[in-house]
Design a protein around this motif. Structure first.
Motif, PDB file in Angstrom:
ATOM      1  N   UNK A  94       0.793  -1.225   0.000  1.00 24.41           N
ATOM      2  CA  UNK A  94       0.000   0.000   0.000  1.00 24.41           C
ATOM      3  C   UNK A  94       0.830   1.281   0.000  1.00 24.41           C
ATOM      4  N   UNK A  95       1.940   1.289   0.737  1.00 23.58           N
ATOM      5  CA  UNK A  95       2.713   2.525   0.863  1.00 23.58           C
ATOM      6  C   UNK A  95       3.716   2.728  -0.265  1.00 23.58           C
ATOM      7  N   UNK A  96       3.759   1.821  -1.235  1.00 23.55           N
ATOM      8  CA  UNK A  96       4.685   1.963  -2.371  1.00 23.55           C
ATOM      9  C   UNK A  96       3.954   2.199  -3.689  1.00 23.55           C
ATOM     10  N   UNK A  97       2.639   2.074  -3.661  1.00 30.60           N
ATOM     11  CA  UNK A  97       1.866   2.169  -4.894  1.00 30.60           C
ATOM     12  C   UNK A  97       1.420   3.620  -5.101  1.00 30.60           C
ATOM     13  N   UNK A  98       2.296   4.418  -5.705  1.00 29.60           N
ATOM     14  CA  UNK A  98       2.027   5.840  -5.910  1.00 29.60           C
ATOM     15  C   UNK A  98       1.080   6.045  -7.092  1.00 29.60           C
ATOM     16  N   UNK A  99       0.526   7.235  -7.176  1.00 29.75           N
ATOM     17  CA  UNK A  99      -0.350   7.560  -8.308  1.00 29.75           C
ATOM     18  C   UNK A  99       0.390   7.386  -9.632  1.00 29.75           C
ATOM     19  N   UNK A 100       1.663   7.797  -9.667  1.00 34.71           N
ATOM     20  CA  UNK A 100       2.439   7.682 -10.907  1.00 34.71           C
ATOM     21  C   UNK A 100       2.593   6.215 -11.323  1.00 34.71           C
ATOM     22  N   UNK A 101       2.853   5.349 -10.358  1.00 35.42           N
ATOM     23  CA  UNK A 101       2.972   3.920 -10.679  1.00 35.42           C
ATOM     24  C   UNK A 101       1.633   3.353 -11.127  1.00 35.42           C
ATOM     25  N   UNK A 102       0.560   3.737 -10.449  1.00 30.98           N
ATOM     26  CA  UNK A 102      -0.766   3.270 -10.829  1.00 30.98           C
ATOM     27  C   UNK A 102      -1.136   3.716 -12.244  1.00 30.98           C
ATOM     28  N   UNK A 103      -0.830   4.939 -12.585  1.00 27.53           N
ATOM     29  CA  UNK A 103      -1.136   5.444 -13.920  1.00 27.53           C
ATOM     30  C   UNK A 103      -0.348   4.685 -14.981  1.00 27.53           C
ATOM     31  N   UNK A 104       0.928   4.413 -14.685  1.00 25.54           N
ATOM     32  CA  UNK A 104       1.762   3.648 -15.614  1.00 25.54           C
ATOM     33  C   UNK A 104       1.196   2.244 -15.820  1.00 25.54           C
ATOM     34  N   UNK A 105       0.886   1.559 -14.723  1.00 28.07           N
ATOM     35  CA  UNK A 105       0.375   0.197 -14.800  1.00 28.07           C
ATOM     36  C   UNK A 105      -0.925   0.138 -15.598  1.00 28.07           C
ATOM     37  N   UNK A 106      -1.821   1.068 -15.313  1.00 27.57           N
ATOM     38  CA  UNK A 106      -3.109   1.074 -16.006  1.00 27.57           C
ATOM     39  C   UNK A 106      -2.936   1.358 -17.495  1.00 27.57           C
ATOM     40  N   UNK A 107      -2.063   2.302 -17.812  1.00 32.33           N
ATOM     41  CA  UNK A 107      -1.819   2.648 -19.214  1.00 32.33           C
ATOM     42  C   UNK A 107      -1.231   1.480 -19.998  1.00 32.33           C
ATOM     43  N   UNK A 108      -0.525   0.592 -19.293  1.00 32.75           N
ATOM     44  CA  UNK A 108       0.140  -0.530 -19.973  1.00 32.75           C
ATOM     45  C   UNK A 108      -0.663  -1.832 -19.892  1.00 32.75           C
ATOM     46  N   UNK A 109      -1.901  -1.747 -19.460  1.00 30.73           N
ATOM     47  CA  UNK A 109      -2.792  -2.894 -19.563  1.00 30.73           C
ATOM     48  C   UNK A 109      -3.011  -3.698 -18.304  1.00 30.73           C
ATOM     49  N   UNK A 110      -2.285  -3.380 -17.221  1.00 31.90           N
ATOM     50  CA  UNK A 110      -2.532  -4.081 -15.957  1.00 31.90           C
ATOM     51  C   UNK A 110      -3.899  -3.638 -15.436  1.00 31.90           C
ATOM     52  N   UNK A 111      -4.745  -4.612 -15.090  1.00 27.69           N
ATOM     53  CA  UNK A 111      -6.101  -4.269 -14.665  1.00 27.69           C
ATOM     54  C   UNK A 111      -6.467  -4.820 -13.289  1.00 27.69           C
ATOM     55  N   UNK A 112      -5.584  -5.638 -12.699  1.00 27.51           N
ATOM     56  CA  UNK A 112      -5.904  -6.226 -11.394  1.00 27.51           C
ATOM     57  C   UNK A 112      -4.782  -5.940 -10.406  1.00 27.51           C
ATOM     58  N   UNK A 113      -5.158  -5.459  -9.233  1.00 22.33           N
ATOM     59  CA  UNK A 113      -4.203  -5.195  -8.159  1.00 22.33           C
ATOM     60  C   UNK A 113      -4.433  -6.184  -7.027  1.00 22.33           C
ATOM     61  N   UNK A 114      -3.356  -6.778  -6.535  1.00 17.55           N
ATOM     62  CA  UNK A 114      -3.421  -7.649  -5.363  1.00 17.55           C
ATOM     63  C   UNK A 114      -2.563  -6.996  -4.286  1.00 17.55           C
ATOM     64  N   UNK A 115      -3.214  -6.412  -3.296  1.00  9.45           N
ATOM     65  CA  UNK A 115      -2.525  -5.556  -2.326  1.00  9.45           C
ATOM     66  C   UNK A 115      -2.365  -6.274  -0.992  1.00  9.45           C
ATOM     67  N   UNK A 116      -1.141  -6.323  -0.502  1.00  7.24           N
ATOM     68  CA  UNK A 116      -0.849  -6.975   0.773  1.00  7.24           C
ATOM     69  C   UNK A 116      -1.189  -6.071   1.944  1.00  7.24           C
ATOM     70  N   UNK A 117      -2.342  -6.293   2.559  1.00 10.16           N
ATOM     71  CA  UNK A 117      -2.809  -5.457   3.671  1.00 10.16           C
ATOM     72  C   UNK A 117      -2.547  -6.145   5.010  1.00 10.16           C
ATOM     73  N   UNK A 118      -2.952  -7.404   5.127  1.00 12.78           N
ATOM     74  CA  UNK A 118      -2.747  -8.293   6.287  1.00 12.78           C
ATOM     75  C   UNK A 118      -3.573  -7.914   7.515  1.00 12.78           C
ATOM     76  N   UNK A 119      -3.562  -6.653   7.908  1.00 18.47           N
ATOM     77  CA  UNK A 119      -4.324  -6.224   9.089  1.00 18.47           C
ATOM     78  C   UNK A 119      -4.628  -4.739   8.980  1.00 18.47           C
ATOM     79  N   UNK A 120      -5.665  -4.299   9.716  1.00 19.72           N
ATOM     80  CA  UNK A 120      -5.953  -2.869   9.807  1.00 19.72           C
ATOM     81  C   UNK A 120      -5.605  -2.328  11.193  1.00 19.72           C
TER      82      UNK A 120
END
Length: 376
Positions: A94-120
């Motif tokens: 969660x703390x490494x997935x910046x808007x810039x990285x998300x925009x890049x991933x989406x633009x290049x066809x990645x459509x699914x995110x699997x985020x390691x949360x573990x606990x709140x």
């Protein structure tokens, strides 16, 4: 080959429970590794005609910089057309997935995110070696949605050291409040070569009682069902149609490629594992060799055993007609007495040509799976 797994072994922080092949990002040949992945990927180009999924996992793929991620995606695209895939996933912190990285991933066809949360629970997160907070999770999911991502999954872990039932209930409540299409919930397993393993051996780890762990499993199943998420696999819950296609490939015992240091694959009836240490992996790839450490030709007996182990993890179970079509032998002829006994003991049910775990079987899965080991 229905799926392709790509391993990124780098992490900025090593979680105390993790036994995957990983190294600290700092002072590692990250750029050289990405180029080596590109070379190894070329070795699998002939298998991509039927490819349905790509899964970039780790380690932590989002430990890479934007530039490194961009290069990685470019190298993948030389072998795989993202537009032909049914599913394109990346694991993330969660703390490494910046808007810039998300925009890049989406633009290049990645459509699914699997985020390691573990606990709140922020205090519990620190105790297990995580660097994010509950706030980071809410923030990154909102940003991802703003970028265009809809297919988002989070991982949760229960039976963590010193975790209470009330804490687990709060984590599940918090998770469902995010209204995501997919959730994974795993019980903690203490693996060798982890910090938790060492602490346990020194009697410095306060683990949750087995009865409490069972209650936590019951609670998450009940809450997910109430929220409309189907438990399509022992540890996975989703809206119908939002199941992880890549993971279903594993559980359906179909073939997939594994690329990267320490990755595993299953191609042409052979299971293999890659060299783990980075320097050895790089040396092999740069020499033009396939960086494989071990291979194993899967026998017919092993294939049938795996069909049962893996298939029964899915709530749809194992199809008797599919088994016969796949192996040319009747499921009843191979496992008739075992199936009868497990049904009589309340661990399995049989309906509409499918054998499935009952609720009792769910809680005793490993004991059930052992029954399907065939003797020579």
């Amino acid at each position: 080959m229905r799926g392709l797994y790509i391993h990124i072994p780098f992490c900025h922080q090593i979680c105390f429970y993790c036994d995957f092949n990983k190294v600290f990002y700092a002072n590692q040949p990250v750029d050289a590794y990405i180029e080596a992945l590109g070379m190894e990927l070329q070795q699998y180009a002939k298998y991509t005609d039927e490819l349905e999924t790509v899964f970039i996992g780790g380690g932590t793929p989002t430990a890479l910089t934007v530039e490194q991620l961009d290069r990685l995606l470019t190298l993948i695209e030389r072998v795989v057309d993202p537009n032909t895939l049914r599913e394109y996933t990346i694991e993330a912190n969660p703390d490494e997935l910046t808007r810039e990285k998300l925009q890049l991933l989406y633009a290049r066809g990645v459509r699914r995110l699997s985020i390691g949360v573990q606990s709140f629970n922020d205090e519990l997160l620190k105790k297990i070696g995580r660097t994010h907070s509950a706030h980071h999770v809410e923030e990154v999911i909102q940003t991802a949605r703003n970028v265009g991502f809809e297919n988002i999954s989070i991982d949760l872990i229960y039976a963590l050291p010193e975790q209470t039932m009330d804490d687990w209930k709060e984590t599940v409540r918090h998770a469902l409040a995010l209204d995501l299409p997919h959730y994974s919930a795993y019980s903690l397993i203490i693996e060798p070569k982890t910090r938790f393993y060492n602490l346990k051996n020194n009697n410095q780890l306060k683990l949750v009682d087995a009865s409490v762990e069972g209650d936590m499993f019951t609670y998450v199943m009940e809450q997910m069902e109430h929220a409309g998420r189907i438990q399509y696999e022992v540890s996975n819950f989703a809206y119908p149609g939002a199941e992880s296609i890549h993971n279903l490939i594993y559980w359906e015992n179909d073939e997939y490629g594994g690329v990267g240091a320490g990755a595993h694959g299953y191609i042409d009836g052979e299971r293999y594992s890659n060299i783990g240490p980075l320097t050895h992996y790089l040396k092999a790839v740069e020499a033009g060799e396939r960086p494989v450490k071990d291979t194993h030709r899967v026998t017919l007996q092993e294939r049938m055993e795996e069909e049962m182990f893996l298939g029964l993890r899915m709530r749809k179970g194992v199809s008797s007609s599919h088994f016969e079509k796949k192996f040319g032998q009747s499921l009843q002829n191979i496992y008739g007495s075992v199936l009868t006994r497990l049904i009589e003991d309340g661990y399995l049910t049989y309906e509409e040509e499918h054998y499935r775990l009952t609720t009792k079987g769910l809680y005793n899965g490993n004991d059930v799976f052992e029954q399907f080991l065939l003797t020579e």
